[in-house]
Design an enzyme around this catalytic site. Structure first.
Site, PDB file in Angstrom:
ATOM      1  N   HIS A   1       1.804  12.318 -12.927  1.00 51.10           N
ATOM      2  CA  HIS A   1       1.006  12.908 -11.850  1.00 51.10           C
ATOM      3  C   HIS A   1       1.659  12.703 -10.477  1.00 51.10           C
ATOM      4  O   HIS A   1       1.219  13.297  -9.494  1.00 51.10           O
ATOM      5  CB  HIS A   1      -0.420  12.335 -11.856  1.00 51.10           C
ATOM      6  CG  HIS A   1      -0.519  10.918 -11.354  1.00 51.10           C
ATOM      7  ND1 HIS A   1      -0.390   9.820 -12.179  1.00 51.10           N
ATOM      8  CD2 HIS A   1      -0.745  10.421 -10.104  1.00 51.10           C
ATOM      9  CE1 HIS A   1      -0.531   8.716 -11.478  1.00 51.10           C
ATOM     10  NE2 HIS A   1      -0.756   9.047 -10.203  1.00 51.10           N
TER      11      HIS A   1
ATOM     12  N   ASP B   1       0.490   8.421 -19.065  1.00 53.11           N
ATOM     13  CA  ASP B   1       0.971   9.248 -17.958  1.00 53.11           C
ATOM     14  C   ASP B   1       2.381   8.805 -17.585  1.00 53.11           C
ATOM     15  O   ASP B   1       2.562   7.776 -16.940  1.00 53.11           O
ATOM     16  CB  ASP B   1       0.001   9.093 -16.775  1.00 53.11           C
ATOM     17  CG  ASP B   1       0.332  10.040 -15.640  1.00 53.11           C
ATOM     18  OD1 ASP B   1       1.226  10.875 -15.806  1.00 53.11           O
ATOM     19  OD2 ASP B   1      -0.300   9.939 -14.579  1.00 53.11           O
TER      20      ASP B   1
ATOM     21  N   SER C   1       1.242   4.741  -7.288  1.00 50.49           N
ATOM     22  CA  SER C   1       1.299   5.215  -8.677  1.00 50.49           C
ATOM     23  C   SER C   1       2.743   5.299  -9.154  1.00 50.49           C
ATOM     24  O   SER C   1       3.636   5.717  -8.412  1.00 50.49           O
ATOM     25  CB  SER C   1       0.639   6.587  -8.793  1.00 50.49           C
ATOM     26  OG  SER C   1      -0.744   6.499  -8.559  1.00 50.49           O
TER      27      SER C   1
END
Length: 575
Positions: free
Chosen positions: A181, A216, A284
């Site tokens: 992402h 992810d 992230s």
């Protein structure tokens, strides 16, 4: 996976080794002066030298062409609290704040739910759309430029830092490992930054990725000259251990980093791990570092304010992205058939990995999903082709999905008539070869021969014993037996062999040889030597008792009567 045989440098090195051997033979006089082999052998090192020069020139051109620009930063404007919270009867809890760029201070109303957070550092991010969370009781530490791990790199989208990643090796390929992402979102990444410098991102290949919320990740192939320009080194992915001290890094820029420490914890699902490191927006994809290497990658929060969630990088690289069939034993993860997933008592998550396929992930198990999604035996009846119809007792194949107009198996195949014999055939004169008969000795023939041999020997012994008895009776000086004869276990034939004349002994030996030549040899018997035990000792004792009884028997004093001679019967063992 990388294979040395596919590398052009490996092939060129192999060719140069062969040419070196040929040149050595030329030096020793192995080839004639007019041969073309020495010319070809000299051309290969020359071409290799040209190839190395061209490769080095290409690398220098790309290195010089890559522009190293100052990192773009956002001029952040913030306010600093100048007074302690105070209570206003009309507005509630208020505080005085002054802008960082200077100017007049402002009065701000404090939300009552935030009052408990004013005593320490920021605990929970204010952005509701953020996937990051700080941990209560944890604090951030400032990191000096250059003290961060050498494999850490910041991912920029313009002047804003949208995530982090690390340089590592996955299945033998040098790549960038970060969250999916971060790389594939509305804010397209434009540069990689390290220690205040950045390099623009081009159209780099992403061979492996997964967009699932729980798994992810993305693998990006970054050229080596970019890593060299930024000074980023590769790190090792290691298996996480429970209660392992870990550290996460992040910040607004690559030269203004913060770090948060915590503890890593393993969960039931091996592809997932949790940690207590505090994070913030833009963190992230940051690697989770331990003292041994990278154990995971941060992707979001698990329990807001308490735990954060990460992806087990060792599991992803060694189980899901590994091209070899042999799995490492560190996590005790096994691959099971797809049909065994339904037999488990817990729920699997279904993920789709670009470049590998779909898979079901369990606790310590995983299964690859077939391309169709299910096996042919699980197809519904509606998806099968329609069968042929039966009209008036006949099968109509017009509506069926078949390639023939008539059934393959009708009543039966047509009868075949044998061909008449060919008139021109002639008889051959070849004779069938007779197989040599193998010599054998049937059991009945062997038994009859043994019986005849025993009877012949018995008759001869009877005749000789009668002659000896007659001669002993006619002798006047023959003394009687001085003592009782002792029982002997020697065969009768061996005792009386000296009494048989030489002519009869020759006849007996010829009979024995004839019988033994027609008798098949016995099977070899393996003699096992037993150690003396209780059973053998008892056997010896019983043998001694029997010998004592035989020795105590009363000896016979009378000589055998000539009127009633006792014929001696011998067996084949005495021959």
């Amino acid at each position: 996976m990388y294979h040395p045989g596919r590398s052009p440098s490996f092939l060129i090195t192999l060719a140069n080794v062969i040419c070196a051997a040929i040149l050595f033979d030329i030096h020793t006089g192995g080839y004639q002066p007019g041969s073309l082999i020495p010319i070809v052998a000299w051309m290969t090192p020359f071409v290799t030298l040209l190839w190395l020069s061209a490769s080095f020139a290409t690398y220098l051109y790309k290195y010089v062409r890559t522009r190293l620009l100052p990192e773009e930063k956002v001029a952040r404007v913030y306010y600093t609290a100048q007074s302690a919270p105070y209570f206003d009867p009309a507005l509630g809890v208020m505080m005085q704040f002054a802008p960082s760029h200077g100017g007049a201070s402002i009065e701000v109303q404090v939300n009552p739910s935030w009052i408990s957070l004013l005593g320490g550092s920021l605990k929970i991010n204010g952005d509701d759309a953020s996937n990051e969370s700080a941990v209560l009781g944890s604090f951030y530490s400032s990191v000096k430029p250059g003290d961060e791990p050498a494999s850490l790199v910041a991912i920029k989208s313009g002047p804003q830092t949208i995530g982090f990643g690390c340089r590592t090796k996955i299945d033998g390929d040098d790549c960038l490992f970060t969250a999916n992402h971060v790389w594939n979102n509305s804010m397209r990444p434009t540069a990689l930054a390290k220690r205040g410098k950045q390099v623009a991102i081009e159209d780099w290949e992403t061979p492996l990725s997964c967009d699932h919320k729980m798994l992810d990740f993305v693998v990006v192939r970054v050229p080596k000259h970019v890593w060299s320009k930024l000074g980023v080194k590769a790190t090792q992915l290691v298996c996480p251990s429970d209660k392992d001290a870990v550290t996460c890094y992040g910040g607004s820029s690559s030269d203004n980093l913060l770090s948060g420490t915590g503890v890593c914890s393993k969960v039931d699902f091996s592809w997932k791990l949790t940690h207590s490191c505090p994070t913030a927006a833009g963190w992230s994809g940051t690697p989770i570092y331990s003292s041994r290497g990278v154990v995971g990658m941060h992707v979001g929060f698990e329990d807001i304010g308490k735990l954060n969630r990460g992806v087990n990088a060792f599991y992803v690289s060694n189980y899901l992205l590994r091209s070899q069939e042999t799995l490492p034993p560190e996590l005790s993860v096994i691959e099971i058939p797809f049909e065994d997933v339904e037999t488990r008592s817990y729920e699997f998550i279904e993920v789709e990995i670009k470049g590998r396929g779909k898979a079901k992930l369990g606790k310590r198990e995983f299964a690859w999903i077939p391309e169709s999604g299910k096996y042919w035996a699980d197809d519904d009846d509606d998806s099968l082709p329609p069968p042929p119809k039966v009209v008036d007792g006949k099968m109509v194949w017009s509506s069926a999905q078949e390639t023939v107009a008539e059934p393959l198996n009708y009543q039966r195949a047509a009868g075949s008539r044998p061909l008449p014999p060919f008139l021109n055939l002639q008889a051959t004169t070849s004779k069938k070869e007779k197989q040599p008969l193998q010599e054998e000795c049937p059991l009945d023939l062997l038994g009859s021969r043994l019986a005849s041999l025993e009877s012949c020997v018995e008759k001869i012994l009877q005749m000789k014993s009668l002659e000896l008895l007659g001669s002993s009776q006619n002798c006047q000086t023959s003394p009687g037996p001085s003592e009782a004869p002792k029982q002997s276990f020697t065969p009768c034939y061996s005792k009386q062999e000296s009494l048989i004349p030489l002519e009869s002994q020759g006849i007996l030996k010829e009979l024995v040889k004839t019988s033994l030549s027609a008798t098949p040899p016995p099977n070899p018997v393996t003699v096992s030597v037993e150690k003396p035990g209780p059973s053998t000792q008892s056997t010896k004792k019983s043998a001694r008792r029997r010998n004592r009884r035989k020795s105590t028997r009363k000896p016979v004093q009378e000589s055998p009567s000539p009127a009633s001679p006792q014929p001696t019967k011998t067996s084949l063992r005495g021959i």
